[in-house]
Write an enzyme that holds these catalytic residues in place. Sequence first.
Site, PDB file in Angstrom:
ATOM      1  N   ASP A  13       0.880  -1.163   0.000  1.00 51.41           N
ATOM      2  CA  ASP A  13       0.000   0.000   0.000  1.00 51.41           C
ATOM      3  C   ASP A  13       0.919   1.214   0.000  1.00 51.41           C
ATOM      4  OD1 ASP A  13      -1.524   2.186   0.681  1.00 51.41           O
ATOM      5  OD2 ASP A  13      -2.603   1.196   2.320  1.00 51.41           O
ATOM      6  N   TYR A 228       2.577  -5.813  18.433  1.00 50.58           N
ATOM      7  CA  TYR A 228       2.745  -6.561  17.206  1.00 50.58           C
ATOM      8  C   TYR A 228       1.779  -6.029  16.160  1.00 50.58           C
ATOM      9  CZ  TYR A 228       5.755 -10.059  19.256  1.00 50.58           C
ATOM     10  OH  TYR A 228       6.799 -10.700  19.825  1.00 50.58           O
ATOM     11  N   LYS A 231      -1.343  -7.109  10.405  1.00 50.57           N
ATOM     12  CA  LYS A 231      -2.511  -7.130   9.535  1.00 50.57           C
ATOM     13  C   LYS A 231      -2.159  -6.647   8.136  1.00 50.57           C
ATOM     14  CE  LYS A 231      -5.883  -6.727  13.139  1.00 50.57           C
ATOM     15  NZ  LYS A 231      -4.827  -6.674  14.151  1.00 50.57           N
TER      16      LYS A 231
HETATM   17 MG    MG Z   1      -4.129   1.645   3.484  1.00 52.21          MG
HETATM   18 MG    MG Z   2      -4.830  -2.283   2.161  1.00 52.91          MG
END
Ligand code: MG
Ligand code: MG
Length: 362
Positions: A13, A228, A231
């Site tokens: 991303d 942590y 994701k």
């Molecule tokens: Mg994003």
């Molecule tokens: Mg994403």
Amino acid sequence: MNSKVTLSVFKADVGGLVGHGSVHPDMLKEAKKTLEEQKAGLLMDFFVTHVGDDINLVLTHQEGVDNEKIHKLAWDTFLKCTEVAKELKMYGAGQDLLTDAFSGNIKGMGPGMAEMEFDERVSEPVIIFMADKTEPGAWNLPLYKMFADPFNTIGLVIDPNMHDGFVFEILDLIEDKYINFSCPEEIYDLLVFLGASNRYVVKSIFRKSGDIAAVSSTQKMNLMAGRYIGKDDPVLIVRCQSGLPAVGEVLEPFANPHLVAGWMRGSHYGPILPVSQKEAVPTRFDGPPRVIAMGFQLANGMLVGPQDLFADVAFDRAREKALKIADYMRQMGPFEPHRLSLDEMEYTTMPLVMEKIKDRFE
Ligand code: MG
Ligand code: MG
Ligand code: F6R
């Protein structure tokens, strides 16, 4: 020369349009341009797409897995896309590129990746799953169904080439340790771990002969700011047919949307919505989490395709069901189990609030 083919999928991303929903077409153009310019002598073929705010690079080559030149190319491509994202002031431009300098392997530097090397068969159908607004544990349940559940995969029962079962390689995300389970003999042991999908995730699946069948982008969680974070909107490569699950057996688990962690602020459970690439733009409550499936036939390393597999109307009912589940879960607002438990949330104000009111506890 190496006769094997390596299939590498990288994702990052590096900026969203609008917010965390999608990417700008100029970013994808830049990725294609960079790969086209650098392809000669290195890549056999490539394909660029996105799911939500994640750009996915699918590369074929003969350099093997964990190759520095390939990883650098992926890194440089994401850097180029970041430049475009910054110019257009995309949201969170460059967010997944965690360091300034490339250090030989993209692992641990922010982007996710899944790679496998194999002898290309007479015919080599592969499916690349790519998801947004969820985590690597999202693949646990569907992978179990594909490779170990005869109610999903009839081939396990009636195909002599599959009847022996498969070996699951599981990664403990916290301790960064691997363990193999042989199925069907050890499915009860396997499920103890697979069911805890926030910690134990499938890294790869092999035939008992040792041939690779599936690889996910699962990596050790990064410890950041004392917490942590893991994701990372995940990818998954699955080889199909001829002694491996058929394309339809590989897609079948997504006909019944399961609940995954992620969604708004990486802090909610929600149904995973199987969608066509065009529909891979999560907006409602920044979601719900979604997955696309791109099918290819490899031909001497060329990526013939893709076939956008979840575009099939046969997945319409899965989508309807997922949306109903989404409505139901959203009614719970900030309450568990829609909201994740305290230790799993990506965002929390608990320490702040606790500090403010600590003297009022009696
Ligand atoms: Mg994003
Ligand atoms: Mg994403
Ligand atoms: C979830 C996700 C989004 C953001 C949310 C808040 O993975 O990417 O739901 O968490 O839009 O984003 P910020 O904190 O950047 O305003």
